[in-house]
Design a protein around this motif. Structure first.
Motif, PDB file in Angstrom:
ATOM      1  N   GLY A 110       0.919  -0.941  -0.177  1.00 23.76           N
ATOM      2  CA  GLY A 110       0.246   0.245   0.121  1.00 23.76           C
ATOM      3  C   GLY A 110       0.948   1.323  -0.112  1.00 23.76           C
ATOM      4  N   ILE A 111       1.801   1.452   0.936  1.00 22.69           N
ATOM      5  CA  ILE A 111       2.933   2.069   1.048  1.00 22.69           C
ATOM      6  C   ILE A 111       3.411   2.678  -0.654  1.00 22.69           C
ATOM      7  CG2 ILE A 111       4.793   3.052   1.652  1.00 22.69           C
ATOM      8  CD1 ILE A 111       3.978   1.682   4.932  1.00 22.69           C
ATOM      9  N   VAL A 112       4.001   1.288  -1.118  1.00 29.24           N
ATOM     10  CA  VAL A 112       4.694   1.159  -2.437  1.00 29.24           C
ATOM     11  C   VAL A 112       3.105   2.448  -3.263  1.00 29.24           C
ATOM     12  CG1 VAL A 112       5.571   0.001  -3.856  1.00 29.24           C
ATOM     13  CG2 VAL A 112       6.245  -0.332  -1.791  1.00 29.24           C
ATOM     14  N   ILE A 113       2.656   1.751  -3.328  1.00 30.55           N
ATOM     15  CA  ILE A 113       1.800   2.193  -4.304  1.00 30.55           C
ATOM     16  C   ILE A 113       0.560   3.854  -4.210  1.00 30.55           C
ATOM     17  CG2 ILE A 113      -0.858   2.305  -5.303  1.00 30.55           C
ATOM     18  CD1 ILE A 113      -0.205  -0.770  -4.854  1.00 30.55           C
ATOM     19  N   TYR A 119       4.601  10.474  -6.027  1.00 33.19           N
ATOM     20  CA  TYR A 119       5.139  11.280  -7.457  1.00 33.19           C
ATOM     21  C   TYR A 119       5.263  11.064  -8.339  1.00 33.19           C
ATOM     22  CZ  TYR A 119      10.380  11.129  -9.038  1.00 33.19           C
ATOM     23  OH  TYR A 119      11.509  11.413  -9.342  1.00 33.19           O
ATOM     24  N   SER A 120       4.716  10.332  -9.073  1.00 36.76           N
ATOM     25  CA  SER A 120       4.333  10.481 -10.545  1.00 36.76           C
ATOM     26  C   SER A 120       3.690  11.364 -11.054  1.00 36.76           C
ATOM     27  CB  SER A 120       3.904   8.618 -11.197  1.00 36.76           C
ATOM     28  OG  SER A 120       2.758   8.615 -10.404  1.00 36.76           O
ATOM     29  N   LEU A 121       1.885  11.383 -10.351  1.00 39.23           N
ATOM     30  CA  LEU A 121       0.839  12.430 -10.456  1.00 39.23           C
ATOM     31  C   LEU A 121       0.878  13.932  -9.494  1.00 39.23           C
ATOM     32  CD1 LEU A 121      -1.582   9.563 -10.724  1.00 39.23           C
ATOM     33  CD2 LEU A 121      -0.518  10.419 -12.453  1.00 39.23           C
ATOM     34  N   LYS A 353     -18.096  -2.317  -9.068  1.00 41.18           N
ATOM     35  CA  LYS A 353     -18.498  -1.120  -9.350  1.00 41.18           C
ATOM     36  C   LYS A 353     -17.240   0.009  -9.283  1.00 41.18           C
ATOM     37  CE  LYS A 353     -23.050  -2.350  -8.698  1.00 41.18           C
ATOM     38  NZ  LYS A 353     -24.016  -2.437  -8.002  1.00 41.18           N
ATOM     39  N   MET A 354     -16.873   0.037  -7.756  1.00 45.01           N
ATOM     40  CA  MET A 354     -15.912   1.520  -7.544  1.00 45.01           C
ATOM     41  C   MET A 354     -14.557   1.224  -9.147  1.00 45.01           C
ATOM     42  SD  MET A 354     -14.878   0.546  -3.640  1.00 45.01           S
ATOM     43  CE  MET A 354     -14.063   2.130  -3.317  1.00 45.01           C
ATOM     44  N   PHE A 355     -14.156   0.230  -9.171  1.00 42.78           N
ATOM     45  CA  PHE A 355     -13.530   0.576 -10.567  1.00 42.78           C
ATOM     46  C   PHE A 355     -13.466   0.809 -11.424  1.00 42.78           C
ATOM     47  CE2 PHE A 355     -11.264  -2.885  -7.690  1.00 42.78           C
ATOM     48  CZ  PHE A 355     -10.093  -2.559  -7.942  1.00 42.78           C
ATOM     49  N   GLY A 356     -15.355   0.802 -11.951  1.00 48.84           N
ATOM     50  CA  GLY A 356     -16.033   1.320 -13.251  1.00 48.84           C
ATOM     51  C   GLY A 356     -15.471   0.797 -14.338  1.00 48.84           C
ATOM     52  N   GLY A 357     -16.570   1.275 -15.238  1.00 55.67           N
ATOM     53  CA  GLY A 357     -17.171  -0.407 -16.747  1.00 55.67           C
ATOM     54  C   GLY A 357     -15.106   0.015 -17.356  1.00 55.67           C
ATOM     55  N   VAL A 358     -14.428   1.402 -17.233  1.00 52.52           N
ATOM     56  CA  VAL A 358     -13.383   2.016 -18.168  1.00 52.52           C
ATOM     57  C   VAL A 358     -12.192   1.254 -17.671  1.00 52.52           C
ATOM     58  CG1 VAL A 358     -11.938   3.569 -19.848  1.00 52.52           C
ATOM     59  CG2 VAL A 358     -15.045   3.490 -19.048  1.00 52.52           C
ATOM     60  N   TRP A 359     -11.092   0.995 -18.368  1.00 53.90           N
ATOM     61  CA  TRP A 359      -9.791   0.143 -17.284  1.00 53.90           C
ATOM     62  C   TRP A 359      -9.464   2.028 -17.334  1.00 53.90           C
ATOM     63  CZ3 TRP A 359      -8.959  -4.377 -16.498  1.00 53.90           C
ATOM     64  CH2 TRP A 359      -7.627  -4.501 -15.720  1.00 53.90           C
ATOM     65  N   TRP A 361      -5.851   2.850 -15.848  1.00 54.91           N
ATOM     66  CA  TRP A 361      -4.649   2.795 -15.122  1.00 54.91           C
ATOM     67  C   TRP A 361      -4.639   3.667 -13.209  1.00 54.91           C
ATOM     68  CZ3 TRP A 361      -2.528  -1.617 -14.965  1.00 54.91           C
ATOM     69  CH2 TRP A 361      -2.754  -2.349 -15.660  1.00 54.91           C
ATOM     70  N   THR A 362      -4.933   5.110 -13.591  1.00 53.96           N
ATOM     71  CA  THR A 362      -4.420   5.402 -11.956  1.00 53.96           C
ATOM     72  C   THR A 362      -5.539   4.664 -11.217  1.00 53.96           C
ATOM     73  OG1 THR A 362      -3.740   7.212 -13.303  1.00 53.96           O
ATOM     74  CG2 THR A 362      -4.470   8.124 -11.390  1.00 53.96           C
ATOM     75  N   ARG A 363      -6.871   5.568 -11.399  1.00 47.10           N
ATOM     76  CA  ARG A 363      -7.850   4.491 -10.648  1.00 47.10           C
ATOM     77  C   ARG A 363      -7.815   3.190  -9.979  1.00 47.10           C
ATOM     78  NH1 ARG A 363     -13.796   5.413 -13.299  1.00 47.10           N
ATOM     79  NH2 ARG A 363     -12.993   3.541 -14.763  1.00 47.10           N
ATOM     80  N   PHE A 364      -7.260   2.095 -11.297  1.00 44.53           N
ATOM     81  CA  PHE A 364      -7.028   1.175 -11.038  1.00 44.53           C
ATOM     82  C   PHE A 364      -6.022   0.474  -9.848  1.00 44.53           C
ATOM     83  CE2 PHE A 364      -3.865  -2.953 -10.662  1.00 44.53           C
ATOM     84  CZ  PHE A 364      -4.811  -3.759 -11.547  1.00 44.53           C
ATOM     85  N   TRP A 365      -4.542   1.590  -9.164  1.00 47.09           N
ATOM     86  CA  TRP A 365      -3.542   1.481  -8.489  1.00 47.09           C
ATOM     87  C   TRP A 365      -3.992   1.877  -7.136  1.00 47.09           C
ATOM     88  CZ3 TRP A 365      -0.360  -2.243  -8.471  1.00 47.09           C
ATOM     89  CH2 TRP A 365       0.025  -2.576 -10.161  1.00 47.09           C
ATOM     90  N   SER A 366      -4.566   3.530  -7.047  1.00 44.38           N
ATOM     91  CA  SER A 366      -5.557   4.044  -6.211  1.00 44.38           C
ATOM     92  C   SER A 366      -5.952   3.334  -5.168  1.00 44.38           C
ATOM     93  CB  SER A 366      -5.744   5.071  -6.622  1.00 44.38           C
ATOM     94  OG  SER A 366      -5.315   6.025  -7.472  1.00 44.38           O
TER      95      SER A 366
END
Length: 435
Positions: A110-113, A119-121, A353-359, A361-366
Motif C-alpha cells: 500500500g505504501i509503495v503504491i 511521485y508520478s502524478l 463497481k468502484m473500479f468502473g466499466g472503463v480501464w 490505470w490511475t484509478r486501478f492503482w489507487s
C-alpha cells in the motif's frame, strides 16, 4: 469491472501469501502449498516441497505450512510427533512473525503504491480561494442546511485550502463535525453560520449515486465534448462554446444550465451561445431524462503540486495509514449505531463497481492501494481463521507461557470460518439487494 477486481485481488492476495511463505522459509518451516484462489484447483506445479497453483474461486488465497492448524482444518499431521521443519516446532515469536508476514507485505505494498502515485502524478485540486462563487447545495446538502451560493470558509473551526477537504474522512467519519459558512443576509452583508454535519453522514457517501447528491462547486464552464448523435450535436453545439442563456434566462454557471435543461424535459429550448467573438442561437430538444448530450469543462483554476521522492514517501505513507485509521473510525460508527452495516460495508460486487466499466490505470492503482491497506486491517482483526486470530493466540502463549491445545485451536478455526462465511454471505447479498 470484473477484470480489474480479479487482477487487483490476485496481485494483493499473491503478495500477502508470499509474505507468509517467505517468513516461514526464513525460519526453516516447510511450506506445502501456495495458492492464489480457493479450490477447486485450476492448475499447479511443484517445486521442491511446495505446490504452487491457481484456484477456481478468485476471492482469496492460502499457504499451507506443515504442522499448522489453518482454515483447511487438516489435523491428521498433528497426531504425529512434531518435526523440526514444522510450524508447531518453532518458538512462538517465530510463528508470530510468520502470521504477521502477510499483513506486513500488504502494508508495504500500500505504501509503495501510494508513494508511486504521489511521485508520478502529484496532486491537482481546486483551492477554497479559487472556488470564489461558492457551492451548489444538492439534495443532502440542503437537508443539513446548506444553500446554493454559500461559501464554506472553515471546517471544524479551521480554515482549509483544498475543496476536497469538505468531504474528507475527517469530516464524514469524525464526531460532531461542522462547517462555518458565509451567506448574504437580508441587508446584503455576509453572515457567518455554523452548519452541523450529522454523525451518520458517511452513509450518504456509500455509493456514487448518493455521494453525488451532496454539494458541487459553482463553476463557469464551456463545452468540452459533444456526444455523437445527440440532440446537442444535431442542433449545432460545438466544443469550446459557452452557453450564455436558455429561453432568455442568463446562465453563467453549469448548475444553472443543468436546472434549466431539467425543467424542460421533452421540450425544445432556445439556447444562446458565445462562440469566439460570435453570438449564436441554437434550438435543441431536451430528452425525457433531462439531457441534451454534452460534457462540461470547468473554467475554475486548478492548482497542481508536484512532490519530490522524499515528499512522495511521506505523503504516500500518510495516505496508506489513513486508510487503516478510516477503517477503524468507520467500524466505530457501525458499533455506535450511527451508520448502518448494510450501507457501510461492500463485498466483491460493490468493490468491482468502484473500479468502473472503463480501464483507468490511475484509478486501478489507487483502489489497489486502498484494498491492500484494507486487507491488512481486516486480516489483523482478532477473528479465528484470520491472521489476527492466530497472532492473538500466539501473543497469549508468549505472555502466559501456556500453548493453547490443538483441540481449542481447531475449534476456534471452525468458529472463525463460520464467522467469515457469514460475513461473506452478508457482503454478497448486501451488494446485490441493498446497494
Amino acid at each position: 469491472m470484473v477484470g480489474q477486481l480479479l487482477l487487483a485481488l490476485s496481485i494483493l492476495v499473491g503478495l500477502h501469501e508470499l509474505g507468509h511463505l517467505v517468513a516461514a522459509r526464513m525460519f526453516g518451516m516447510r511450506v506445502e502449498q501456495y495458492f492464489i484462489g480457493f479450490p477447486p484447483k485450476i492448475i499447479s506445479f511443484k517445486k521442491g516441497d511446495t505446490e504452487y497453483g491457481l484456484g477456481a474461486i478468485p476471492l482469496g488465497g492460502f499457504v499451507k505450512i506443515s504442522g499448522m492448524i489453518d482454515e483447511s482444518l487438516d489435523t491428521a499431521q498433528m497426531n504425529l510427533p512434531p518435526q523440526p521443519y514444522e510450524f508447531r516446532a518453532k518458538p512462538a515469536w517465530q510463528r508470530l512473525v510468520v502470521m504477521l508476514g502477510g499483513i506486513f507485505v500488504n502494508i508495504i505494498t500500500g505504501i509503495v503504491i501510494f508513494t508511486a502515485l504521489m511521485y508520478s502524478l502529484g496532486s491537482t485540486y481546486i483551492t477554497n480561494q479559487d472556488a470564489k462563487y461558492g457551492i451548489v447545495a444538492l439534495e443532502y446538502g440542503k437537508q443539513i442546511g446548506l444553500k446554493t451560493g454559500d461559501r464554506i470558509v472553515e471546517i471544524n473551526g479551521k480554515p482549509f485550502d483544498n475543496m476536497a477537504d469538505i468531504t474528507s474522512p475527517d469530516v464524514l467519519l469524525g464526531t460532531n463535525s461542522f462547517y462555518t459558512i458565509e451567506r448574504p443576509n437580508a441587508t446584503g452583508s455576509l453572515e457567518r453560520i455554523r452548519i452541523d454535519v450529522p454523525n451518520n453522514m458517511a452513509e450518504k457517501f456509500s455509493s456514487k449515486e448518493t455521494a453525488g447528491q451532496f454539494i458541487a462547486t459553482i463553476s463557469p464552464f464551456d463545452i468540452a465534448e459533444v456526444q455523437l448523435g445527440s440532440e446537442a450535436e444535431k442542433a449545432g453545439l460545438k466544443a469550446g462554446d459557452r452557453i450564455t442563456s436558455i429561453n432568455g434566462k442568463p446562465t453563467a454557471f453549469f448548475h444553472e444550465v443543468q436546472e434549466a435543461i431539467r425543467a424542460n424535459k421533452g421540450k425544445p429550448v432556445t439556447m444562446g451561445l458565445q462562440r469566439g467573438n460570435q453570438s449564436v442561437t441554437i434550438r435543441p430538444t431536451v430528452s425525457m431524462e433531462g439531457t441534451i448530450g454534452f460534457f462540461p469543462n470547468s473554467l475554475l483554476k486548478e492548482t497542481h503540486v508536484d512532490y519530490t521522492f522524499g515528499q512522495a514517501i511521506s505523503k504516500g505513507t500518510e495516505r496508506a495509514f489513513g486508510v487503516i485509521y478510516d477503517n477503524i473510525r468507520g467500524f466505530g460508527k457501525i458499533f455506535k449505531g450511527e451508520v448502518s452495516p448494510s450501507k457501510a460495508l461492500s463485498g466483491p460486487v460493490g468493490i468491482a463497481k468502484m473500479f468502473g466499466g472503463v480501464w483507468d490505470w490511475t484509478r486501478f492503482w489507487s483502489l489497489a492501494g486502498l484494498l491492500s491497506m484494507a486487507l491488512a486491517f481486516m486480516n489483523a482483526l482478532p477473528i479465528p481463521a484470520l491472521d489476527g486470530g492466530h497472532a492473538t493466540m500466539l501473543i497469549y502463549e508468549m505472555v502466559s507461557g501456556r500453548k493453547p491445545s490443538d483441540k481449542f485451536v481447531e475449534g476456534s478455526q471452525r468458529v472463525g470460518m463460520v464467522i467469515l462465511l457469514g460475513l461473506m454471505a452478508f457482503a454478497f447479498l448486501n451488494d446485490i439487494f441493498f446497494k
